[in-house]
Design an enzyme around this catalytic site. Structure first.
Site: not given
Ligand code: HSE
Length: 436
Positions: A105, A45, A205, A136, A132, A14
């Site tokens: 989250k 890291r 979420k 979207i 979340v 991300v």
């Molecule tokens: N592990 C989460 C998913 C990533 O598969 O939706 C996004 O929050």
């Protein structure tokens, strides 16, 4: 005006996506925000790891505290995940008077109440759209777009990995572990993939969605959470024969008695739009009194889709930099002193229809014994399938769909059915929602 300087904690999927989107769409973003937005500092890291983005113009460090404490940084973007170090860093950023954008989250679901209180006191924003349903804009939709409504319930496919696994099992008959591995390689899965398959990620979420939908505090520990690891290929196929799809849903419902907060596999009629949301895609269906049902669909994970939400938050923060802290959109949609202390319903009191599957001896009277137990608990049968036994020892497979039943009555019925000599397996129960 000088660009706003951003410090990024985490340069993984991300983080890399965020740097790329900010660079690729720099002009459009500046036209929207009124100022440029540049990542000037970042921590990771392992500084020697190959990156998906160009970091040559940034000050890099292995110590995230350096970013949080750097006087030049106006906004901290937290993308390291987890809720220990991330919590410390976010609280420090707030104490330093910096605005925060996070995709975390777990952090918001578990510590959001204290984080928002601290941010409110310090007059800074904490934005969390990316926490979340990835790309979207569901937080903005509920918090702002539906602000005139009383939200009745919402149901969401909010874990892409789980949805990807269920879709591949249905379409290709693929093995659970094999699909999970692919989701990990594609960067969808959580660092600990049990968070995806056991529903914890979805529960994080759902906690956030319920808080902003109903104006209640974040209460992660009260979410009933069940994963998809016990779903078999045969359940997927029997559901299909009955006209349903199995989806892993997060459901929040405002009832007369309290709020339902639950994550579990769910049979939903295949004609519903949300039943046809496949692969890694996410969707949230919101039922509100004025607008009726609205459905939000899009990519729930991945570098660019999640970066889309992070960057939207950055634009919001930059636009609000000069605004009066008292007149900003409240973190949890409702004014902090107007949150409601609604009771969260224990799962035993929740009402749903159910799908039941069991193996039973193939002899006269067995079905009558099972239906008598259901009848005694006031449970009415809606549909039934029986499959011939492959061998006499294995017994016949019986699948039933019931009408709506209170969870504790169904628990008792299942316990009694399992005690029958003629019943040869545990009873598999999957809840059913019409989402009508
Ligand atoms: N592990 C989460 C998913 C990533 O598969 O939706 C996004 O929050």
């Amino acid at each position: 005006m000088n660009p706003v300087k951003v410090g990024l904690l985490g340069l993984g999927t991300v983080g890399g996506g965020t740097v790329n989107v900010l660079a690729r769409n720099a002009q459009e973003i500046a036209r929207r925000a009124g100022r440029g937005i540049v990542v000037t500092h970042a921590s990771a890291r392992d500084l020697n790891k190959p990156r998906i983005c160009d970091t040559s113009s940034m000050t890099l460090t292995a110590d995230p505290a350096e970013v949080v404490n750097d006087a030049d940084v106006a906004v901290v973007v937290e993308l390291i995940g987890g809720d220990t170090l991330a919590l410390e860093l976010v609280m420090q950023a707030i104490a330093n008077g910096k605005h925060v954008v996070t995709a975390n989250k777990a952090l918001i679901a578990k510590h959001g109440n204290e984080i928002f209180a601290a941010a409110q006191k310090r007059g800074v924003m904490v934005a969390f759209e990316a926490a979340v349903a990835g790309g979207i804009p569901i937080i903005k939709a509920i918090r702002e777009g539906l602000a005139g409504n009383r939200i009745e319930w919402l149901a969401g496919i909010i874990n892409g990995t789980g949805n990807f696994i269920l879709t591949e099992m249905r379409d290709k008959g693929r093995d659970f572990a094999d699909v999970l591995k692919e989701a990990q390689q594609l960067g969808y899965a959580e660092a600990d993939p049990t968070f995806d398959v056991e529903g914890i990620d979805a529960a994080h979420k759902l906690t956030i969605l319920a808080a902003i939908a109903f104006g209640i505090p974040l209460q992660f520990d009260k979410v009933y959470t069940e994963g998809i690891s016990a779903i078999s290929g045969s359940d997927v196929s029997y559901a299909e024969q009955l006209g349903y799809r199995i989806k892993h849903l997060g459901i929040a419902r405002h009832t007369e008695n309290g709020v339902e907060l639950r994550v579990h596999p769910t049979l939903i009629p295949e004609r519903r739009l949300i039943a046809n949301v496949d692969g890694v895609m996410n969707a949230v269906l919101v039922q509100a009194d004025a607008v009726g049902p609205t459905l939000y669909y899009g990519a729930g994970a991945g570098a660019d889709p999640t970066a889309s939400a992070v960057v939207a938050d950055l634009v919001d923060v930059v636009r609000a930099l000069t605004s009066d802290p008292e007149n900003r959109v409240p973190h949890l949609a409702f004014q902090p002193d107007s949150l409601a202390d609604l009771p969260i319903l224990p799962m035993e009191q929740v009402e749903t229809a159910c799908y039941l599957r069991m193996r039973a001896a193939d002899r006269p009277g067995v079905l009558a014994e099972v239906t008598r137990i259901l009848g005694d608990q006031g449970i009415s049968i809606e549909a039934m399938l029986q499959k011939e036994p492959p061998t006499e020892e294995e017994g016949a497979t019986i699948i039933m769909l019931t009408q709506t039943v209170v969870e504790q009555n169904m628990n008792q019925a299942i316990e009694q059915i399992q005690r029958l000599d003629a019943v040869l397996s545990e009873v598999t129960r999957i809840r059913v929602e019409s989402l009508g």
